[in-house]
Every structure is written in structure tokens, then in C-alpha cells.
Scaffold this active site. Structure first.
Site: not given
Length: 464
Positions: A268, A379
Site C-alpha cells: 500500500e 479509507e
């Protein structure tokens, strides 16, 4: 400390000869008494013993000092021992915690040859390449970083801003010498904000709110069903408001393989606002990895042995500046993650052709071969009790329908295929967990290729 403050009469007689002097003395003593009372009621988070140790930090390694401190605590009067505050003191537990913190700091804060103090409060240490945390790993010990690999075909290096133009620590012309990497120094207070040393620097996957939610909410575009060897996109940077230090808001690319059970592998990278991790509300460039679904392996940035940094201009975890503004200027960064066909490592490029470093392939199980899914998007962590919702913003804090200069976006979304070619993301789908709180809308055109707008304010009339 911890005693009772007593108001005393003036020493020179029972009466004050000058009214103004007497009044001043009473006022001063009253203020001290009120301040003492307020301090005792405030209920400070850390114990008296830890405060004292941190206050005398130069002596924190002095065993004699610590022994005397503990000895003095044991000789307190019987009256002191009966106070509610003293009954909760656990000096040995606090001492062990401090020792664990200091040990961890020595492990991740490496020897440096230059230190840079950033205007945002960060301390950037210039550490020799082969002394960075990655080389604590047994598979890398004694080695040096690899040479840059061939970039995917179809990738154009944009001529644009250099790193010093978008990280606060380097805006005043400060640089790290060649052969070093800039690493954001971890401080005691950074670890103290975490629940424990063991979870510091990790993304807690399960933040339980109720039986149907783990507290993490998403608005993402994704591709699946093929073998993927990388991804690329441009993301505009914002500074979303985060409700409390236990929540975060991020925008990133996920490279994913394995099941969503205990063997999930992810790589990520993106930007995030995380008060718990960084102690402020700046958007910061970050990386992450795990090979067991965020359980025991992996970490943010360079907080464990894993990611190998090769660049002397970028500090992972440092603040990004400027950020985009509502109805104003838009600032975006381009991220490219791809698998080196020759050695199998996953490389990261940030901005206009700046290689940051790589994740060694041996860190992973499923990602040693390829990814089975790629996600792009936002997120947040929602820690509010069931029945309410956090006001933490995603992206710009505005819904996707607001569009350009108002909403956050991903544009020029691409993947890397089996032959190391960058191609438009095929069959890009979009999904929002809680569309009344954070939503997403996709599209495609010649200028932006595949793109989507996403984000939202969190708590609002439609998101209770």
C-alpha cells in the site's frame, strides 16, 4: 507533588501594613491553590513516575536514579499511600513500559550523519543506506540496496516538481547527503500514543463497533479476475478533518493477493492523516505492507525491517505540502507500484519519476508471483459507538457529485500487465461501503483516462 497546598498567613505579623502588598500575596497564594486543584482534577494520562522519568530524560538510563526514585516512592507517608491516586500507581509496570519504549526507539532510530529540524516539528535523520531498518532483516543483513529496474513500458516520466517542492522538511533547502536516506525520527510521545509497543506502527484491522462492522469504511475503485504486476494513478492531496486521534483518513493504492483471511498479502502507498501515528493533522506520504492480513507482519513506512528506501530526497512519513483547496488550486501526486520482472521485487515511484525504493519479494507469499486484485481509493476508521457515525472526512470531505476542485479524485488509473506494460485498468468497478457517508462515481475520458471522484463528510443527516 501530590501533597496538600495550604494557604499561609503573611510571615511578618498577623496583619499586613500595606493593603496592596497583602492583597497581592493573597491573590498569588489563591491562584497557586486553584492551579494545584485544577491539576489534580485533570487526571493526567501518564503516571507520576513516568512523568518524572521523562522530565529527567538525560537521567533515564541512570539505574541509580531509577532505584532512588522507586525507593523514595516506597518511603511515602502512610497518609500519602491512602490517597486514591497513589493506590493506582504501578511503578514497576511503568518502568518496564519505559524500558520497552527506549529499547524500541534504539532499534528503529538508526545512527545518523546529519539531522534536519522541520518547521512542522519533525526531526529528519540522514541515515546511511545500509544502516536503515530494512537491513535488520536476516535476508538483507550485510547487503546493499539494488540498482533501479526497468520501468514499465508506456510509462512517461513527467517533468514536474522536485521532491523539495512538496515535503515540508526540505522546503528551506535542506537535503540529505548522497548515500543516505532521510528517515523521520520516532519519538517517545509517538509510541506513547499507541496502545502498546507491539502495535505501534501497525494498521489495526479490527476496530470493533458492532457485530457487522470492523470500523473501517471504504470508497474504492478496483479490478480483479486477472494477474496484475503493478498499478499507477494520480491522486489529489487534501487535509481531511479527523474526529479523534484513534481514527485516520487515507487515500491509497492497494496491491493485493491471497484470501481475505489470515494469508492476505498487501502493498500500500498513498497519503494519510493519522493523529495517533504522527501527532498532527498534516497529510503525509506513507507506505504499508503485510503478508498475514495485518496481524503480526508489516508496518507503516520504515518502522520495521521491510521496505528498502533508495532515495535521498523523499522522507516516507513526512508531511506533503501544498494540499488541494475547495474551489481552489488542486495538487496531486502520481504513484506507480510495479514488480521488477528480473528480480521480482515490488518498486515504488513517487511524483515525477522519483524512485523511492522497493519491497523485497521474500517478504510475501502470494505476492511473490503476482497480485490478484488492485484497489484505489479512500479509507477511514469509524470508532463511534453503534448508532452514531464519525465526522472524520474522507478525501476532501465532499461527496463525489461535487466534481472537480471540490471532490477528491483518482485519475489516469492503470495496471501493469504480465509483459511489463502499463495499460488502462480494464473493467474498473467502484464500490462504497456506506454511500450515505462516503460515496464514489467513476468515469472515463481522453484527458483523464479511467478516473473516479470519491469521499464525503462522514456524519450528516443521511449518515446518522
Amino acid at each position: 507533588m501530590g501533597g496538600v497546598f495550604v494557604l499561609r498567613k503573611p510571615r511578618n505579623g498577623n496583619k499586613c501594613r500595606r493593603f496592596d502588598r497583602c492583597n497581592t500575596m493573597r491573590q498569588t497564594e489563591t491562584e497557586l491553590f486553584l492551579e494545584e486543584t485544577r491539576e489534580r482534577r485533570r487526571g493526567r494520562r501518564r503516571s507520576f513516575f513516568l512523568d518524572m522519568i521523562l522530565l529527567f530524560r538525560p537521567c533515564s538510563y541512570n539505574i541509580l536514579f531509577l532505584s532512588l526514585l522507586l525507593l523514595s516512592s516506597s518511603s511515602s507517608s502512610e497518609t500519602d499511600n491512602l490517597s486514591p491516586r497513589n493506590q493506582t500507581l504501578r511503578p514497576l509496570e511503568e518502568l518496564n513500559k519505559l524500558k520497552a519504549i527506549q529499547q524500541h526507539l534504539r532499534k528503529i532510530n538508526k545512527p545518523y550523519i546529519k539531522t534536519i529540524h522541520s518547521s512542522d516539528g519533525d526531526i529528519i535523520d540522514c541515515v546511511l543506506l545500509h544502516h536503515q531498518p530494512a537491513f535488520d532483516h536476516p535476508r538483507l543483513r550485510g547487503q546493499k540496496p539494488l540498482e533501479p529496474p526497468e520501468r514499465p513500458r508506456g510509462h512517461n516520466k513527467r517533468i514536474g516538481l522536485r521532491p523539495k517542492s512538496f515535503q515540508l522538511w526540505s522546503m528551506e533547502g535542506e537535503t540529505c547527503p548522497e548515500g543516505t536516506v532521510p528517515i523521520r525520527r520516532t519519538k517517545e510521545e509517538d509510541i506513547l500514543r499507541a496502545n502498546s509497543v507491539s502495535v505501534f506502527g501497525k494498521k489495526l484491522r479490527h476496530f470493533k463497533r458492532d457485530t457487522s462492522s470492523n470500523g473501517h469504511e471504504h470508497a474504492v475503485g478496483y479490478v480483479t479476475g486477472e494477474k496484475y504486476y503493478g498499478a499507477k494513478a494520480s491522486i489529489n492531496v487534501w487535509a481531511p478533518k479527523v474526529q479523534n486521534q484513534y481514527e485516520f483518513s487515507l487515500s491509497q493504492i492497494w496491491i493485493i493477493s491471497g484470501s481475505f483471511g489470515n494469508d492476505l498479502n498487501t502493498i500500500e502507498a498513498g497519503w494519510q492523516v493519522s493523529p495517533e501515528l504522527y501527532g498532527d493533522n498534516y497529510p503525509r506520504f506513507f507506505t504499508y505492507w503485510t503478508n498475514d492480513a495485518y496481524q503480526a507482519t508489516g508496518c507503516y513506512n520504515l518502522l520495521c525491517s521491510g521496505f528498502v528506501q533508495t532515495n535521498s530526497d523523499i522522507a516516507i512519513g513526512a508531511a506533503i505540502s501544498p494540499s488541494s483547496s475547495y474551489k481552489g488550486g488542486q495538487f496531486d501526486v502520481t504513484l506507480l507500484i510495479w514488480k521488477d520482472p528480473k528480480h521480482g521485487n515490488w518498486w515504488l515511484e513517487f511524483g515525477s519519476g522519483i524512485l523511492v525504493g522497493y519491497w523485497p519479494s521474500f517478504l510475501f507469499t502470494h505476492l511473490r508471483e503476482h497480485a490478484s486484485m488492485v484497489q484505489y481509493g479512500g479509507e477511514v476508521v469509524n470508532s463511534s459507538p453503534f448508532g452514531t457515525h464519525t465526522s472524520t472526512q474522507m478525501g476532501s470531505g465532499y461527496f463525489a457529485e461535487e466534481g472537480f476542485t471540490k471532490s477528491s479524485y483518482f485519475r489516469n488509473i492503470q495496471v501493469v500487465d504480465w509483459d511489463n506494460n502499463l495499460v488502462p485498468s480494464p473493467n474498473l468497478k467502484v464500490l462504497a461501503d456506506h454511500p450515505n457517508c462516503y460515496d464514489i462515481q467513476g468515469g472515463s475520458n481522453r484527458a483523464w483516462g479511467n478516473y473516479f471522484y470519491y469521499g464525503g463528510p462522514g456524519k450528516n443527516p443521511k449518515c446518522p
